[in-house]
Design a protein around this motif. Structure first.
Motif, short mmCIF file in Angstrom:
data_model
loop_
_atom_site.label_atom_id
_atom_site.label_comp_id
_atom_site.label_asym_id
_atom_site.label_seq_id
_atom_site.Cartn_x
_atom_site.Cartn_y
_atom_site.Cartn_z
N PRO A 7 -13.73 -12.07 -15.56
CA PRO A 7 -13.11 -11.38 -14.43
C PRO A 7 -13.58 -9.92 -14.43
CG PRO A 7 -11.44 -12.52 -15.73
CD PRO A 7 -12.74 -12.69 -16.44
N GLY A 10 -18.30 -8.11 -12.01
CA GLY A 10 -19.09 -7.66 -10.86
C GLY A 10 -19.78 -8.81 -10.15
N GLY A 12 -18.68 -10.84 -7.73
CA GLY A 12 -18.50 -10.79 -6.28
C GLY A 12 -19.34 -9.67 -5.66
N THR A 29 -15.08 -19.28 -5.06
CA THR A 29 -13.90 -20.15 -5.08
C THR A 29 -12.62 -19.31 -5.06
OG1 THR A 29 -14.37 -20.35 -7.45
CG2 THR A 29 -14.80 -22.29 -6.08
N LEU A 33 -9.73 -19.82 -2.31
CA LEU A 33 -8.35 -20.13 -2.73
C LEU A 33 -7.36 -19.08 -2.20
CD1 LEU A 33 -9.02 -21.27 -6.41
CD2 LEU A 33 -8.28 -22.74 -4.51
N ARG A 34 -7.75 -17.79 -2.27
CA ARG A 34 -6.83 -16.75 -1.78
C ARG A 34 -6.58 -16.91 -0.28
NH1 ARG A 34 -9.21 -14.10 -5.97
NH2 ARG A 34 -11.08 -13.55 -4.81
N TYR A 50 -0.88 -21.13 -9.93
CA TYR A 50 -1.94 -20.97 -10.96
C TYR A 50 -2.57 -19.58 -10.84
CZ TYR A 50 -1.73 -26.06 -11.48
OH TYR A 50 -1.33 -27.35 -11.70
N VAL A 57 -6.96 -23.25 -11.61
CA VAL A 57 -6.50 -24.33 -10.72
C VAL A 57 -7.12 -25.63 -11.27
CG1 VAL A 57 -6.81 -25.12 -8.34
CG2 VAL A 57 -6.33 -22.72 -8.79
N ASP A 82 -20.02 -18.27 -6.91
CA ASP A 82 -19.37 -17.12 -7.55
C ASP A 82 -17.97 -17.57 -7.99
OD1 ASP A 82 -17.83 -14.83 -7.95
OD2 ASP A 82 -18.08 -14.07 -5.91
N GLN A 90 -16.08 -28.99 -14.82
CA GLN A 90 -16.55 -28.53 -13.50
C GLN A 90 -18.08 -28.47 -13.48
OE1 GLN A 90 -14.75 -24.89 -11.99
NE2 GLN A 90 -12.68 -25.59 -12.42
N ARG A 126 -10.26 -2.59 -5.06
CA ARG A 126 -9.57 -2.76 -3.79
C ARG A 126 -10.44 -3.66 -2.91
NH1 ARG A 126 -6.63 -0.82 -6.79
NH2 ARG A 126 -5.32 1.05 -6.62
N CYS A 135 -14.39 -2.53 -3.05
CA CYS A 135 -14.71 -1.16 -3.46
C CYS A 135 -13.87 -0.84 -4.69
CB CYS A 135 -14.46 -0.17 -2.33
SG CYS A 135 -12.76 -0.12 -1.78
N ILE A 199 -23.57 -0.10 -9.93
CA ILE A 199 -23.78 -1.32 -9.13
C ILE A 199 -25.28 -1.47 -8.83
CG2 ILE A 199 -23.35 -2.31 -6.81
CD1 ILE A 199 -20.51 -1.04 -7.02
P1 AP5 Z 1 -11.84 -15.13 -8.88
O1 AP5 Z 1 -11.55 -14.48 -7.59
O2 AP5 Z 1 -13.09 -15.90 -9.04
O3 AP5 Z 1 -11.70 -14.00 -10.00
P2 AP5 Z 1 -12.55 -13.69 -11.32
O4 AP5 Z 1 -13.57 -14.64 -11.79
O5 AP5 Z 1 -11.48 -13.36 -12.27
O6 AP5 Z 1 -13.48 -12.57 -10.89
P3 AP5 Z 1 -13.10 -11.31 -10.13
O7 AP5 Z 1 -13.12 -11.56 -8.65
O8 AP5 Z 1 -11.84 -10.71 -10.69
O9 AP5 Z 1 -14.26 -10.30 -10.59
P4 AP5 Z 1 -15.78 -10.16 -10.19
O10 AP5 Z 1 -16.63 -10.49 -11.36
O11 AP5 Z 1 -16.10 -10.84 -8.89
O12 AP5 Z 1 -15.83 -8.58 -10.03
P5 AP5 Z 1 -15.94 -7.69 -8.69
O13 AP5 Z 1 -17.31 -7.80 -8.11
O14 AP5 Z 1 -14.77 -7.93 -7.80
O15 AP5 Z 1 -10.64 -16.13 -9.28
C1 AP5 Z 1 -9.28 -15.78 -9.11
C2 AP5 Z 1 -8.39 -16.96 -9.50
O16 AP5 Z 1 -8.70 -18.11 -8.67
C3 AP5 Z 1 -8.59 -17.50 -10.93
O17 AP5 Z 1 -7.83 -16.76 -11.87
C4 AP5 Z 1 -8.12 -18.95 -10.79
O18 AP5 Z 1 -6.72 -19.03 -10.75
C5 AP5 Z 1 -8.64 -19.34 -9.40
N1 AP5 Z 1 -9.99 -19.92 -9.46
C6 AP5 Z 1 -11.12 -19.42 -8.89
N2 AP5 Z 1 -12.17 -20.20 -9.12
C7 AP5 Z 1 -11.71 -21.24 -9.88
C8 AP5 Z 1 -12.34 -22.37 -10.48
N3 AP5 Z 1 -13.67 -22.59 -10.33
N4 AP5 Z 1 -11.57 -23.22 -11.20
C9 AP5 Z 1 -10.24 -23.02 -11.36
N5 AP5 Z 1 -9.59 -21.95 -10.82
C10 AP5 Z 1 -10.32 -21.07 -10.09
O19 AP5 Z 1 -15.82 -6.22 -9.34
C11 AP5 Z 1 -14.58 -5.75 -9.84
C12 AP5 Z 1 -14.42 -4.25 -9.46
O20 AP5 Z 1 -15.40 -3.49 -10.15
C13 AP5 Z 1 -14.60 -3.94 -7.97
O21 AP5 Z 1 -13.68 -2.96 -7.61
C14 AP5 Z 1 -16.04 -3.40 -7.86
O22 AP5 Z 1 -16.15 -2.45 -6.81
C15 AP5 Z 1 -16.21 -2.75 -9.23
N6 AP5 Z 1 -17.58 -2.86 -9.74
C16 AP5 Z 1 -18.41 -3.95 -9.67
N7 AP5 Z 1 -19.58 -3.68 -10.29
C17 AP5 Z 1 -19.47 -2.41 -10.77
C18 AP5 Z 1 -20.34 -1.56 -11.51
N8 AP5 Z 1 -21.56 -1.96 -11.90
N9 AP5 Z 1 -19.90 -0.32 -11.86
C19 AP5 Z 1 -18.67 0.09 -11.48
N10 AP5 Z 1 -17.81 -0.66 -10.77
C20 AP5 Z 1 -18.20 -1.89 -10.42
#
Ligand code: AP5
Length: 215
Positions: A7, A10, A12, A29, A33-34, A50, A57, A82, A90, A126, A135, A199
């Protein structure tokens, strides 16, 4: 392609950039889901609890969702997964599905960042309610507080970005998702990306790692 990582790694952020550059559609995904939860669809009602707890999930719900999604017309140009797969079952279902569709993965990008960086990134993340743009309050701040730079929509903080839920999501990642790194390494399609840096820096590392494989 698959984007793998904990999580807040980065995934997404980079998937959206890769989508713009290569035209392959981002399939998140988490976003699907959201939206289902917000719409209170049958899938959303099953997934809501979940997600709130930071748990995964059930596999069958997700694999059915992906099987339908990959057969939609926009996936013909390629897709970036992603947040899927997230467990070995899976990944095995994905292998079987791709074989059935006569498709194969070009690569799996594993983006790795240390825990302290993850917490900082998730705490300040956010998301735009309207267009889904991401962002960060510190690392990629919007010009106006609470307002999306891209479309003027309202920015919100995800419910599962609370401290205790983040801790649970990280435990779930270590136990259930991290083994996928070895799974894909064994298939010879893993590319490891250092996810610490700006980024733009991560984006160039990914482009370099993709080399000739992204078309
Ligand atoms: P999901 O939405 O997939 O969340 P995640 O994997 O926990 O990943 P995130 O979205 O939190 O992080 P990310 O790596 O995309 O980071 P981001 O780019 O946003 O899943 C949520 C929930 O859904 C799960 O807990 C589960 O319940 C369910 N689910 C989903 N898929 C599932 C599956 N396959 N099976 C079962 N359940 C599932 O970046 C984060 C932040 O950092 C942003 O603010 C961004 O601007 C910043 N940022 C990014 N890169 C940088 C950088 N290089 N430097 C500084 N800041 C940065």
């Amino acid at each position: 392609m698959v984007l793998l990582g904990p999580p807040g790694a980065g995934k997404g952020t980079q998937a959206k950039l890769l989508e713009q550059e290569f035209g392959a559609v981002q399939i998140s995904t988490g976003d699907i889901l959201r939206k289902a939860v917000a719409d209170q669809s049958p899938l959303g009602k099953q997934a809501e609890d979940y997600i709130k707890r930071g748990a995964l999930v059930p596999d069958d719900l997700i694999t059915n969702l992906i099987a339908e999604r990959l057969q939609q017309a926009d996936c013909a140009q390629g897709f970036l997964l992603d947040g899927f797969p997230r467990t070995i079952p899976q990944a095995e279902s994905l292998d079987a599905l791709l074989m059935k569709l006569a498709l194969s993965l070009n690569g799996v990008l594993s983006v790795q960042v240390p825990r302290a960086v993850i917490i900082e990134r998730l705490a300040g993340r956010r998301t735009c309610k309207n267009c889904g743009a991401l962002c960060h309050t510190v690392f990629d701040p919007p010009k106006q507080d609470g307002v999306c730079d891209r479309c003027g929509g309202e920015l919100f903080q995800r419910e599962d970005d609370k401290e205790e839920t983040i801790a649970n999501r990280l435990t779930v990642y270590d136990g259930q998702t991290a083994p996928l790194v070895d799974y894909y390494r064994r298939q010879g399609i893993l590319r490891e990306i250092d996810g610490v840096g700006s980024i733009e820096e991560i984006r160039s590392r990914i482009k370099k790692a993709l080399g000739g494989i992204a078309t």
